[in-house]
Write a protein that holds these residues in place. Structure first.
Motif, PDB file in Angstrom:
ATOM      1  N   LEU A  63      -0.965  -2.623  -2.698  1.00  0.00           N
ATOM      2  CA  LEU A  63       0.181  -2.380  -3.436  1.00  0.00           C
ATOM      3  C   LEU A  63       0.087  -0.865  -3.817  1.00  0.00           C
ATOM      4  O   LEU A  63      -0.538  -0.293  -4.592  1.00  0.00           O
ATOM      5  CB  LEU A  63       0.218  -3.081  -4.734  1.00  0.00           C
ATOM      6  N   GLY A  67       0.919  -1.233  -0.015  1.00  0.00           N
ATOM      7  CA  GLY A  67       0.023  -0.050   0.115  1.00  0.00           C
ATOM      8  C   GLY A  67       0.916   1.283   0.178  1.00  0.00           C
ATOM      9  O   GLY A  67       2.050   1.120   0.253  1.00  0.00           O
ATOM     10  N   SER A  68       0.325   2.464  -0.413  1.00  0.00           N
ATOM     11  CA  SER A  68       1.198   3.740  -0.542  1.00  0.00           C
ATOM     12  C   SER A  68       1.446   4.002   1.023  1.00  0.00           C
ATOM     13  O   SER A  68       2.397   4.656   1.342  1.00  0.00           O
ATOM     14  CB  SER A  68       0.644   4.758  -1.411  1.00  0.00           C
ATOM     15  N   ASP A  69       0.448   3.355   2.059  1.00  0.00           N
ATOM     16  CA  ASP A  69       0.874   3.928   3.324  1.00  0.00           C
ATOM     17  C   ASP A  69       2.085   3.338   3.786  1.00  0.00           C
ATOM     18  O   ASP A  69       2.845   4.126   4.356  1.00  0.00           O
ATOM     19  CB  ASP A  69      -0.340   3.062   4.197  1.00  0.00           C
ATOM     20  N   SER A 120      -4.944   0.730  -5.165  1.00  0.00           N
ATOM     21  CA  SER A 120      -6.030   0.421  -4.449  1.00  0.00           C
ATOM     22  C   SER A 120      -7.240   1.171  -4.989  1.00  0.00           C
ATOM     23  O   SER A 120      -8.426   0.398  -4.651  1.00  0.00           O
ATOM     24  CB  SER A 120      -5.938   1.277  -2.772  1.00  0.00           C
ATOM     25  N   LYS A 121      -7.270   2.255  -5.449  1.00  0.00           N
ATOM     26  CA  LYS A 121      -8.638   3.205  -5.711  1.00  0.00           C
ATOM     27  C   LYS A 121      -9.047   2.550  -7.001  1.00  0.00           C
ATOM     28  O   LYS A 121     -10.106   2.682  -7.607  1.00  0.00           O
ATOM     29  CB  LYS A 121      -8.340   4.637  -5.752  1.00  0.00           C
ATOM     30  N   ALA A 154      -3.101   9.144  -5.657  1.00  0.00           N
ATOM     31  CA  ALA A 154      -3.814   7.764  -5.282  1.00  0.00           C
ATOM     32  C   ALA A 154      -4.974   7.903  -6.266  1.00  0.00           C
ATOM     33  O   ALA A 154      -5.356   6.938  -6.587  1.00  0.00           O
ATOM     34  CB  ALA A 154      -4.205   7.881  -3.819  1.00  0.00           C
ATOM     35  N   TYR A 155      -5.589   8.862  -6.581  1.00  0.00           N
ATOM     36  CA  TYR A 155      -6.838   8.926  -7.698  1.00  0.00           C
ATOM     37  C   TYR A 155      -6.479   9.210  -9.051  1.00  0.00           C
ATOM     38  O   TYR A 155      -7.494   9.551  -9.693  1.00  0.00           O
ATOM     39  CB  TYR A 155      -7.732  10.066  -7.083  1.00  0.00           C
ATOM     40  N   PHE A 171      -4.956  13.789   3.912  1.00  0.00           N
ATOM     41  CA  PHE A 171      -4.956  12.571   4.070  1.00  0.00           C
ATOM     42  C   PHE A 171      -4.500  12.269   5.472  1.00  0.00           C
ATOM     43  O   PHE A 171      -3.253  12.894   5.809  1.00  0.00           O
ATOM     44  CB  PHE A 171      -4.263  11.940   3.110  1.00  0.00           C
ATOM     45  N   ASP A 198       1.104  12.695  -4.371  1.00  0.00           N
ATOM     46  CA  ASP A 198       0.367  11.557  -3.972  1.00  0.00           C
ATOM     47  C   ASP A 198      -0.836  11.390  -5.010  1.00  0.00           C
ATOM     48  O   ASP A 198      -1.794  11.833  -4.603  1.00  0.00           O
ATOM     49  CB  ASP A 198      -0.177  11.681  -2.587  1.00  0.00           C
ATOM     50  N   ALA A 244      -1.409  15.630  -1.956  1.00  0.00           N
ATOM     51  CA  ALA A 244      -2.316  14.819  -2.520  1.00  0.00           C
ATOM     52  C   ALA A 244      -2.879  15.293  -3.900  1.00  0.00           C
ATOM     53  O   ALA A 244      -3.682  16.543  -3.691  1.00  0.00           O
ATOM     54  CB  ALA A 244      -3.245  14.052  -1.546  1.00  0.00           C
ATOM     55  N   ASN A 304      -7.345  14.299  -0.845  1.00  0.00           N
ATOM     56  CA  ASN A 304      -8.577  13.688  -0.087  1.00  0.00           C
ATOM     57  C   ASN A 304      -8.465  14.325   1.394  1.00  0.00           C
ATOM     58  O   ASN A 304      -7.586  14.601   1.878  1.00  0.00           O
ATOM     59  CB  ASN A 304      -7.861  12.324   0.124  1.00  0.00           C
TER      60      ASN A 304
HETATM   61  C1  LIG Z   1      -6.381   6.043  -0.115  1.00  0.00           C
HETATM   62  C2  LIG Z   1      -5.184   7.046  -0.259  1.00  0.00           C
HETATM   63  C3  LIG Z   1      -4.101   6.387  -0.022  1.00  0.00           C
HETATM   64  C4  LIG Z   1      -3.748   5.121   0.512  1.00  0.00           C
HETATM   65  O1  LIG Z   1      -3.339   4.097  -0.353  1.00  0.00           O
HETATM   66  P1  LIG Z   1      -3.034   2.451  -0.040  1.00  0.00           P
HETATM   67  O2  LIG Z   1      -2.065   2.232  -1.231  1.00  0.00           O
HETATM   68  O3  LIG Z   1      -4.515   1.816  -0.274  1.00  0.00           O
HETATM   69  O4  LIG Z   1      -2.187   2.400   1.216  1.00  0.00           O
HETATM   70  C5  LIG Z   1      -2.828   7.485   0.019  1.00  0.00           C
HETATM   71  N1  LIG Z   1      -3.192   8.513  -0.351  1.00  0.00           N
HETATM   72  C6  LIG Z   1      -4.421   9.324  -0.662  1.00  0.00           C
HETATM   73  C7  LIG Z   1      -4.513  10.555  -0.663  1.00  0.00           C
HETATM   74  C8  LIG Z   1      -5.407   8.354  -0.251  1.00  0.00           C
HETATM   75  O5  LIG Z   1      -6.681   8.866  -0.237  1.00  0.00           O
END
Ligand SMILES: *Cc1c(COP(=O)(O)O)cnc(C)c1O
Length: 365
Positions: free
Chosen positions: A233, A96-98, A224-225, A198-199, A122, A196, A167, A171
């Motif tokens: 991942l 995960g990016s976490d 993830s999204k 993610a979206y 976030f 970041d 981000a 988010n």
């Molecule tokens: C959902 C989200 C992530 C987390 O992503 P994972 O890969 O599921 O850990 C990272 N950054 C932002 C801004 C998010 O909203």
């Protein structure tokens, strides 16, 4: 005796556990049960049956008795090509990016060092800063959730953040920040700036092609999204100068065998996920349009797969509970307070899920 013992353990605990950790509450994930789940920005679609069958074939050959490829080489090559990582830039993968945020933070953490991000943002940026003993600075966005560039530049000057997260889209506000303002922030920062994305599947904008133009720019993505939240991942792209250092902090087998096989398979069938993202973007327009007709509801524009709402008359806590009673789970942001007072966040779902949400919302108001 017993009592003495538990007393002693109580003392030990208060000595052992860092006060910053004691003060936290664990990351809360709501249990959706049988409700329509529109709280976590998941892709609502499944894979078609014939693809599931092919995937099971691949999984059946997985060697679970062996450790995974520590470098996930095949997957990395596929991601590099699919995500269009520029020549000369390299990749690190995370659970995960976490995990990537955590790896970056662990690599630079020192007492007094700062992670900075615009707020509302976030929540993991702040949480991870706390985990690794760094300071966190949140810089308020403007009322329309755009970047406050002078405030950002002043905060950069004052705090010299080691890591600055943007981000893109943000988010929970769902907007894309102004590109020029971001470039100014990147240029003003001596530390690393992580965009970041993610979206990305829903945004159509990216800083990926700018890697290499700025020494201190990194771009983070996740699968993830786009429909693979269960795999965990994420990837971080940037100069080998930084990525090679992060790689020393990464635990050797952080991307497991099943994730490696499944993600390679998904990327070989990326068209399916792209079609799903297109459907989600269409549903987003539909939902924005419908929500905009509801009185006393402020609907923020969205470039992501979720929409931020502010109730202008009704109470967010009550509406959230009423939606739950009607079998629809979204995210209540009102408890966060501040700029998110009376705000709710809803993930874009399937046409049926979205209609059910709109109908339930109208009843709740
Ligand atoms: C959902 C989200 C992530 C987390 O992503 P994972 O890969 O599921 O850990 C990272 N950054 C932002 C801004 C998010 O909203």
């Amino acid at each position: 005796m017993m009592q003495n013992n538990s007393h002693r353990i109580g003392h030990l605990m208060s000595d052992l556990i860092r006060p910053q950790i004691k003060a936290l509450s664990a990351y809360h994930v709501a249990d959706a049960g049988k409700m329509i789940k529109l709280d976590a920005m998941e892709n609502p679609y499944h894979l078609p049956d014939e693809l599931i069958a092919q995937w099971l074939q691949k999984i059946s050959r997985a060697e679970l008795n062996r450790y995974p490829d520590p470098h996930a080489s095949e997957l990395r090559d596929k991601l590099r090509a699919y995500m269009q990582v520029p020549e000369g830039q390299t990749l690190i993968l995370g659970n995960g990016s976490d995990e990537l945020i955590q790896i970056m933070a662990m690599t630079v953490a020192q007492p007094g060092r700062v992670i900075l991000a615009p707020e509302p943002g976030f929540v993991m940026y702040k949480m991870i800063a706390t985990f690794v003993g760094m300071d966190y600075v949140g810089v308020p966005l403007r009322d329309d959730f755009s970047l406050d560039l002078p405030a950002m530049l002043a905060a950069i000057k004052q705090h010299q953040p080691a890591l600055l997260f943007l981000a893109y889209p943000n988010n929970p506000t769902a907007n894309l920040f102004d590109e020029k303002a971001m470039l100014e922030i990147i240029q003003a920062s001596k530390g690393l700036v992580i965009v970041d994305e993610a979206y990305h599947p829903f945004a159509g904008e990216s800083f990926m092609s700018r890697l290499g133009q700025f020494e201190n720019l990194l771009v983070m993505r996740t699968v993830s999204k786009m429909g693979l939240a269960g795999l965990r991942l994420g990837l971080l792209a940037g100069s080998p100068k930084w990525i090679n250092e992060f790689d020393k902090v990464r635990l050797p087998y952080n991307i497991n065998v099943l994730t490696q096989i499944s993600a390679v398979f998904a990327l070989e069938n990326a068209g399916v996920f792209e079609a799903q993202a297109t459907a989600v973007r269409e549903q987003r327009s539909w939902l924005l349009n419908d929500l905009n007709k509801i009185p006393d509801l402020q609907v923020y524009p969205s470039r992501a797969n979720f929409i931020l709402l502010r109730l202008q008359k009704a109470d967010a806590n009550k509406v959230f509970e009423s939606l739950k009673q009607q079998g629809v789970l979204i995210k209540n942001l009102n408890p966060a307070g501040g700029a998110l007072t009376q705000c709710l966040r809803v993930t874009v779902g399937t046409p049926n899920e979205n209609s059910a949400f709109v109908a339930a919302l109208k009843k709740s108001l």
